[in-house]
Design an enzyme around this catalytic site. Sequence first.
Site, PDB file in Angstrom:
ATOM      1  N   CYS A 102       0.393   2.925  -1.352  1.00  0.00           N
ATOM      2  CA  CYS A 102       0.274   3.381  -2.736  1.00  0.00           C
ATOM      3  C   CYS A 102       1.658   3.605  -3.345  1.00  0.00           C
ATOM      4  CB  CYS A 102      -0.532   4.670  -2.813  1.00  0.00           C
ATOM      5  SG  CYS A 102      -0.709   5.296  -4.503  1.00  0.00           S
ATOM      6  N   ASN A 204      -3.129  -9.397   0.639  1.00  0.00           N
ATOM      7  CA  ASN A 204      -3.568  -8.739  -0.584  1.00  0.00           C
ATOM      8  C   ASN A 204      -2.520  -8.976  -1.674  1.00  0.00           C
ATOM      9  OD1 ASN A 204      -3.510  -5.402  -1.810  1.00  0.00           O
ATOM     10  ND2 ASN A 204      -5.099  -6.877  -2.302  1.00  0.00           N
ATOM     11  N   GLY A 205      -3.005  -9.210  -2.901  1.00  0.00           N
ATOM     12  CA  GLY A 205      -2.102  -9.378  -4.025  1.00  0.00           C
ATOM     13  C   GLY A 205      -2.301 -10.701  -4.740  1.00  0.00           C
ATOM     14  N   ARG A 229      -7.867  -5.756  -7.825  1.00  0.00           N
ATOM     15  CA  ARG A 229      -8.048  -5.748  -9.285  1.00  0.00           C
ATOM     16  C   ARG A 229      -8.986  -6.839  -9.787  1.00  0.00           C
ATOM     17  NH1 ARG A 229      -1.999  -5.889 -11.229  1.00  0.00           N
ATOM     18  NH2 ARG A 229      -1.769  -6.964  -9.231  1.00  0.00           N
TER      19      ARG A 229
END
Length: 330
Positions: A102, A204-205, A229
């Site tokens: 985070c 991820n991303g 997202r």
Amino acid sequence: MVKIGNLELGEFPLLLAPMEDVSDPPFRAVCKENGADLMYTEFISSEGLIRDAAKSVQKLDIFEYERPIGIQIFGSDIESMREAAAIAEAAGPDILDINYGCPVNKVACKGAGAGILLDIDKMVSMTAEIVKAVNIPVTVKTRLGWSQDTIRIVEVAERLQDVGIQAISIHARTRQQMYKGEADWSYLNKVKENPRLYIPVFGNGDIDSPEKALEYRNKYHVDGMMIGRASIGYPWIFNEIKHYFKTGENLPAPELAERIAVTRKHLDFSVKWKGEKQGILEMRRHYTNYFRGMPNFKPFRTRMVTADTYEEVSEILGEVQEVFADYQFS
């Protein structure tokens, strides 16, 4: 077959990322129905769990149909994280995940989340203590590093494996990037090329389409993907990616009736789980994506994100169904 401990997740699992104020039980329910193979809770404060804070404890809620399900915790104090890990395990998850990724200031600047990337030795020590504290598989979600010139992700993945984690998810950005710029998956390929590494590596991303998912799977050789997202307001992305992997063809976009049905299901669960006021408030972030691409939709969206009661939102959804009955999504 990709496995975390004894959990079998299929040949190339798609994971729902743990997202604060997003990955709650109502959202996880619609993602599970639409193909998510493994899901995680929102991240939970270790200090909040120890103090029995209501918001933190509520995030421990998991349901049988969600399995396999992981609970994710974060914090900067090793002993607090040990205690929180034991509390989380008692809630009955299949996996315990540690958030080392985070990037927001209130977390990272206190040495938690991505903040621990400034102290890799502490990161390893904390992980080792958490692994010893529980009897379920421990996984980690992290970033490439704090900044471009401090990236040590190949070493980090190996050292965390050596103290007992059973999978790692890597957001292919640094903390300094936050969510800006392009995710650099080449580092994930370097992690996979490490001959000492045997645990699953999930990327991820920036995965926002079936085409990109296939390209990145083939190019970077990860064991699965974590989607964040792109799933907000669009839980269909999991099954769309799976279908594209199998056939090379895109599934038809969900039609209006299905979008409204899923929105209603999500809304109903949100209100039931959090109460009307909070449930409606937290649904607002999803409406734009549930109805993305529809022409002249802004007035309806504005009304939905300002409506204060369940009845108001329900009525607006009914209007949308009538006004756009003939609209075809492409």
